[in-house]
Design an enzyme around this catalytic site. Sequence first.
Site, PDB file in Angstrom:
ATOM      1  N   SER A  22      15.250  28.303   3.471  1.00  0.00           N
ATOM      2  CA  SER A  22      15.459  26.855   3.258  1.00  0.00           C
ATOM      3  C   SER A  22      15.125  26.066   4.519  1.00  0.00           C
ATOM      4  O   SER A  22      15.359  24.859   4.587  1.00  0.00           O
ATOM      5  CB  SER A  22      16.918  26.596   2.865  1.00  0.00           C
ATOM      6  OG  SER A  22      17.787  27.074   3.873  1.00  0.00           O
ATOM      7  N   ASN A 108      28.571  29.113   3.265  1.00  0.00           N
ATOM      8  CA  ASN A 108      28.783  28.439   1.979  1.00  0.00           C
ATOM      9  C   ASN A 108      29.519  27.109   2.129  1.00  0.00           C
ATOM     10  O   ASN A 108      29.125  26.099   1.542  1.00  0.00           O
ATOM     11  CB  ASN A 108      29.552  29.354   1.019  1.00  0.00           C
ATOM     12  CG  ASN A 108      28.785  30.622   0.713  1.00  0.00           C
ATOM     13  OD1 ASN A 108      27.621  30.752   1.093  1.00  0.00           O
ATOM     14  ND2 ASN A 108      29.423  31.568   0.042  1.00  0.00           N
ATOM     15  N   THR A 153      11.389 -12.729 -25.514  1.00  0.00           N
ATOM     16  CA  THR A 153      11.997 -11.575 -26.180  1.00  0.00           C
ATOM     17  C   THR A 153      10.847 -10.945 -26.964  1.00  0.00           C
ATOM     18  O   THR A 153       9.955 -11.661 -27.433  1.00  0.00           O
ATOM     19  CB  THR A 153      13.147 -11.959 -27.143  1.00  0.00           C
ATOM     20  OG1 THR A 153      12.600 -12.756 -28.191  1.00  0.00           O
ATOM     21  CG2 THR A 153      14.256 -12.735 -26.456  1.00  0.00           C
ATOM     22  N   HIS A 154      10.849  -9.648 -27.070  1.00  0.00           N
ATOM     23  CA  HIS A 154       9.720  -8.910 -27.657  1.00  0.00           C
ATOM     24  C   HIS A 154       8.403  -9.259 -26.955  1.00  0.00           C
ATOM     25  O   HIS A 154       7.340  -9.169 -27.560  1.00  0.00           O
ATOM     26  CB  HIS A 154       9.562  -9.187 -29.157  1.00  0.00           C
ATOM     27  CG  HIS A 154      10.839  -9.069 -29.933  1.00  0.00           C
ATOM     28  ND1 HIS A 154      11.219  -7.917 -30.581  1.00  0.00           N
ATOM     29  CD2 HIS A 154      11.841  -9.965 -30.147  1.00  0.00           C
ATOM     30  CE1 HIS A 154      12.392  -8.104 -31.177  1.00  0.00           C
ATOM     31  NE2 HIS A 154      12.788  -9.343 -30.925  1.00  0.00           N
ATOM     32  N   SER A 275     -11.366  -3.417  -5.856  1.00  0.00           N
ATOM     33  CA  SER A 275     -12.093  -2.355  -6.538  1.00  0.00           C
ATOM     34  C   SER A 275     -13.316  -1.967  -5.718  1.00  0.00           C
ATOM     35  O   SER A 275     -13.880  -2.794  -4.998  1.00  0.00           O
ATOM     36  CB  SER A 275     -12.519  -2.871  -7.915  1.00  0.00           C
ATOM     37  OG  SER A 275     -13.678  -2.206  -8.355  1.00  0.00           O
ATOM     38  N   LYS A 281     -11.990  -8.091  -8.027  1.00  0.00           N
ATOM     39  CA  LYS A 281     -10.664  -7.566  -8.369  1.00  0.00           C
ATOM     40  C   LYS A 281      -9.595  -7.741  -7.299  1.00  0.00           C
ATOM     41  O   LYS A 281      -9.837  -7.566  -6.122  1.00  0.00           O
ATOM     42  CB  LYS A 281     -10.769  -6.057  -8.673  1.00  0.00           C
ATOM     43  CG  LYS A 281     -11.453  -5.701  -9.966  1.00  0.00           C
ATOM     44  CD  LYS A 281     -10.769  -6.262 -11.209  1.00  0.00           C
ATOM     45  CE  LYS A 281      -9.486  -5.567 -11.552  1.00  0.00           C
ATOM     46  NZ  LYS A 281      -9.686  -4.264 -12.153  1.00  0.00           N
ATOM     47  N   ASN A 283      -5.938  -5.999  -7.322  1.00  0.00           N
ATOM     48  CA  ASN A 283      -5.120  -5.087  -8.123  1.00  0.00           C
ATOM     49  C   ASN A 283      -3.722  -4.887  -7.531  1.00  0.00           C
ATOM     50  O   ASN A 283      -3.574  -4.773  -6.322  1.00  0.00           O
ATOM     51  CB  ASN A 283      -5.814  -3.720  -8.223  1.00  0.00           C
ATOM     52  CG  ASN A 283      -7.103  -3.784  -9.014  1.00  0.00           C
ATOM     53  OD1 ASN A 283      -7.242  -4.599  -9.924  1.00  0.00           O
ATOM     54  ND2 ASN A 283      -8.049  -2.939  -8.658  1.00  0.00           N
ATOM     55  N   GLU A 288       2.205  -0.657  -9.050  1.00  0.00           N
ATOM     56  CA  GLU A 288       1.895   0.415 -10.003  1.00  0.00           C
ATOM     57  C   GLU A 288       2.382   1.770  -9.508  1.00  0.00           C
ATOM     58  O   GLU A 288       2.982   2.552 -10.252  1.00  0.00           O
ATOM     59  CB  GLU A 288       0.377   0.475 -10.257  1.00  0.00           C
ATOM     60  CG  GLU A 288      -0.158  -0.722 -11.014  1.00  0.00           C
ATOM     61  CD  GLU A 288      -1.682  -0.720 -11.061  1.00  0.00           C
ATOM     62  OE1 GLU A 288      -2.229  -0.774 -12.166  1.00  0.00           O
ATOM     63  OE2 GLU A 288      -2.320  -0.661  -9.990  1.00  0.00           O
ATOM     64  N   TYR A 315      29.511  30.149  -4.700  1.00  0.00           N
ATOM     65  CA  TYR A 315      28.149  29.992  -4.185  1.00  0.00           C
ATOM     66  C   TYR A 315      27.152  30.903  -4.874  1.00  0.00           C
ATOM     67  O   TYR A 315      27.372  32.108  -5.030  1.00  0.00           O
ATOM     68  CB  TYR A 315      28.106  30.249  -2.666  1.00  0.00           C
ATOM     69  CG  TYR A 315      26.732  29.935  -2.107  1.00  0.00           C
ATOM     70  CD1 TYR A 315      26.363  28.632  -1.808  1.00  0.00           C
ATOM     71  CD2 TYR A 315      25.773  30.940  -1.964  1.00  0.00           C
ATOM     72  CE1 TYR A 315      25.093  28.328  -1.343  1.00  0.00           C
ATOM     73  CE2 TYR A 315      24.500  30.647  -1.502  1.00  0.00           C
ATOM     74  CZ  TYR A 315      24.167  29.335  -1.196  1.00  0.00           C
ATOM     75  OH  TYR A 315      22.909  29.031  -0.753  1.00  0.00           O
ATOM     76  N   GLN A 320      20.792  26.260  -3.266  1.00  0.00           N
ATOM     77  CA  GLN A 320      19.846  25.857  -2.224  1.00  0.00           C
ATOM     78  C   GLN A 320      18.658  25.098  -2.813  1.00  0.00           C
ATOM     79  O   GLN A 320      18.121  24.186  -2.195  1.00  0.00           O
ATOM     80  CB  GLN A 320      19.374  27.118  -1.497  1.00  0.00           C
ATOM     81  CG  GLN A 320      18.212  26.915  -0.570  1.00  0.00           C
ATOM     82  CD  GLN A 320      17.792  28.216   0.089  1.00  0.00           C
ATOM     83  OE1 GLN A 320      18.575  28.832   0.799  1.00  0.00           O
ATOM     84  NE2 GLN A 320      16.574  28.638  -0.151  1.00  0.00           N
TER      85      GLN A 320
HETATM   86  N1  ARG Z   1      20.341  27.928   2.874  1.00  0.00           N
HETATM   87  C1  ARG Z   1      21.526  28.016   2.090  1.00  0.00           C
HETATM   88  C2  ARG Z   1      21.638  26.812   1.164  1.00  0.00           C
HETATM   89  O1  ARG Z   1      20.981  25.817   1.377  1.00  0.00           O
HETATM   90  C3  ARG Z   1      22.700  28.070   2.999  1.00  0.00           C
HETATM   91  C4  ARG Z   1      23.845  28.898   2.488  1.00  0.00           C
HETATM   92  C5  ARG Z   1      23.472  30.311   2.450  1.00  0.00           C
HETATM   93  N2  ARG Z   1      24.593  31.118   1.998  1.00  0.00           N
HETATM   94  C6  ARG Z   1      24.403  32.368   1.600  1.00  0.00           C
HETATM   95  N3  ARG Z   1      25.467  32.987   1.211  1.00  0.00           N
HETATM   96  N4  ARG Z   1      23.238  32.917   1.549  1.00  0.00           N
HETATM   97  O2  ARG Z   1      22.363  26.827   0.213  1.00  0.00           O
END
Ligand code: ARG
Length: 468
Positions: A22, A108, A153-154, A275, A281, A283, A288, A315, A320
Site C-alpha cells: 500500500s 490494524n 420545468t421539463h 477547436s 468555437k 467550448n 464538461e 481486520y 487496504q
Molecule cells: N497497509 C495496510 C492497510 O492499509 C495496513 C495494515 C496492515 N495490517 C495487516 N495486518 N497486514 O490496511
Amino acid sequence: MNLRSGRLKGKMSNDAAVFTSSLEFDRRIFKADILCNQAHTTMLKNQGIISPQDADRILAALNELQIEGICALDMDPSVEDIHMAVENYVTAKIGESAGFMHTGKSRNDQVATDLRLALKEEIEEILTDLLKCIQIILDKAYDHRETVMVGYTHLQHAQPTTFAHYILSYAQALKRDYERLKDAYKRVDMSPLGSAALTTTSFPINREMTRELLGFNQLLENSIDAVSSRDFMAETVFSLVLLTSTLSKICEEMILWSTYEFGMIEISNKFSSTSSIMPQKKNPDVAEVARAKTAAVQGELMTILTILKSLPQSYNRDLQEVTPHMWNAVDTSHLMLNITREMLFTAEFKQERGKELAQGNFSTATELADLMVREKNLPFRIAHQIVGRTVTKALDNGIKPKEIDTQFLDEISLELIGKPLKLNEELVKKALDPYNVIKTRKIIGGPSPEVVKEAISKLRDFIEFESK
Ligand code: ARG
C-alpha cells in the site's frame, strides 16, 4: 528489521509484494503515522509501560523523521506499508529499542487511526472551500436581485424569476452538502487507537490519553468494531457524491446556458477551449470534464461499498483496497469544487437575453390565470383553461404575449364560459410583465427582490457562524 523473518521462510515473491503493497497511497498518511506513533509512545511512557529513556529515543527519532520528510523512508514494495517503513527508519536510527514503539499497538488500529486523522484534515479543507463557494454565489445573487430570467420545468419555459433566485437554489443545495459532510466528519473524528489487533492488550494502555493527544472527539469503543469499520470512508464519499452531483448540475446548466440557443451566460475564456478545425468555437470543456468526473466519484462509492459489503468483522487486508478509492473521490471532489466555484464567479449573465426569454414565450401565463381568480372569483381550473386557449390562439396568430389585451381575453372567455371577463386593462398588462410578476412573489423562498435579499442575509449569517 524484517517483519517476516520470525514466522516465514524467505522473501515474498516480488510480484506479490508489489501487488499487496500500500506504500504508494500510504504517502497520504505519512504525517498522520508519525503523529500516531508519537501519541502512542508518549502514552506508553506516561503509563510506565516502556522506559522513559527508550520512549525519548523513539520520540527523538520520530521528530527527526518529521523534519526530514517522507524521502527519508525506504519505500521499496518489499517493506509492505508506511507503518513498517517508519518503524524501519526508527530502528535504523536508535537500534532494537525501536521495537518498544509497537508495544500494545497493531498496524490494524494504527492504519485506521492514520486514515481518520488524514481524512479529517481533508474534510476541513473541503468544508472551508465549500463555504467560499456559497459566499461567491451569494455575492453574485446580491448583484442580480432584479435580473429577470425565465425558469424552466421539463426544460420548457415555465415562470419568470431572477438570476439571484435561481442561483440561490444552488447555494441552498450546497449548504445541505456542507451540513452533510460536516455531519459525516463527526463519525470520522473518533479514535480507534488502543484496539491493537482486535481485542486491545493486557498492557495498561490509556486510550483516552491517545485520543486526546491526537485531537479526536470520541473513542470508537469496541475494539473489534474499531479496527473493522470503514463506514466513515463510505459515508464521507457518499457526501462527496452528493456534493459533486450538485456541482455537476451547475456545470450542466453553464454548458446549456452558454449555447447560442440559450445565450444566457458567457463563460470566461479562462475556462473555455477552442477547436482545432472550427475557428469560431468557444467550448465549455472545463464544465464538461467536471460533469464527467462526477461519474468517477460515484464509481468510487460503488467500489468502496462493494469491497465492504460482506467482509468478516475485524481486520481483513481487503480494507487496504478501500483507501485509494477514497482518496481519489476526495481529490476529485475538491478540485471540482474549486474549479466550479471560479467558473461560476467569472461567468457573466446576459441580462438582456434573460429579459427577452422571460417576455417572449408566455412565462407569465400562470399569473394571468391567478388574476382571473383574484379579480373575477373564477375557479382556478376555469381560468387555467381560458389562459391555455389564449396562448394557443396567440401562437396560431403570431400574437406576442405583451399584445394580449382584455378584448382578446374576452373573446375567448365568451367562447368558453359564455361571458366576457372584463378585466382591468392595466392589471392584465401587469400580470403579463415578468418583472411585475416577480415582485409580487413575496412568499418565503420566492423570487421577489426583498425576499431574496432576506434569503441572502440568512445564508450570510450561516456562513459567518460556520466560519468561526
Ligand atoms: N497497509 C495496510 C492497510 O492499509 C495496513 C495494515 C496492515 N495490517 C495487516 N495486518 N497486514 O490496511
